[in-house]
Design a protein around this motif. Sequence first.
Motif, short mmCIF file in Angstrom:
data_model
loop_
_atom_site.label_atom_id
_atom_site.label_comp_id
_atom_site.label_asym_id
_atom_site.label_seq_id
_atom_site.Cartn_x
_atom_site.Cartn_y
_atom_site.Cartn_z
N LYS A 31 0.81 -1.22 0.00
CA LYS A 31 0.00 0.00 0.00
C LYS A 31 0.85 1.28 0.00
O LYS A 31 0.30 2.37 -0.07
N SER A 32 2.17 1.12 0.08
CA SER A 32 3.05 2.29 0.12
C SER A 32 3.04 3.01 -1.21
O SER A 32 2.98 2.40 -2.27
N GLU A 33 3.09 4.33 -1.16
CA GLU A 33 3.11 5.13 -2.37
C GLU A 33 4.52 5.37 -2.88
O GLU A 33 4.70 5.98 -3.93
N ARG A 34 5.52 4.91 -2.16
CA ARG A 34 6.91 5.06 -2.60
C ARG A 34 7.59 3.70 -2.56
O ARG A 34 7.13 2.79 -1.86
N GLU A 59 13.90 2.72 2.63
CA GLU A 59 13.84 2.99 1.20
C GLU A 59 15.10 2.50 0.50
O GLU A 59 15.10 2.32 -0.72
#
Length: 136
Positions: A31-34, A59
Amino acid sequence: MAIPGPTPRPRPQVMRLSEAAAGRIRDIIGKSERPIAGIRVGVKNGGCAGMSYTMEYAEAFDPRDEIVEDKGVRVLIDPKAVLFLLGTEMDYRVDKLSSGFVFINPNQTSACGCGESVAITPAKQEQEAGQGADAN
C-alpha cells in the motif's frame, strides 16, 4: 597455487517472522506510495524498562544492515541490534482492543507494564554458536 582458507561457518538467521507478521508487512509495503526496500528493525535505549523495539520503512539498504528474507518479506536489521535480536520471532497479533507487531525474544529479561519497553541482554557467544549448529 593458493592455499584454501578456513570455510566460514553458516551464520544463523537473526530473526524469523510468523505468517501473520509476514502477511501484514507485505500488506503495508504493498500500500506504500513510494518504493520500499524492506522494513528496518532495531532497538533503542529508552522507556521504563530500558529499551524498546523500533520499526521503520527502509527505502534503501545500509551496507551494514543484516538482511533477513523470510516468507517473502525482507527485514533489515540494524547492525547495533543483531545481538539483542538473535533468535527473535516477530509476530502480528490482533486482540479485541489492539493490534500490532510483537517480538518474542529469548534475550528479553523483562518488560514494563505498558508493554512499550523491555530489558534485553545481548546474546552470548555460546548462544550464537549453538544456534548456528541448529541451522544445519
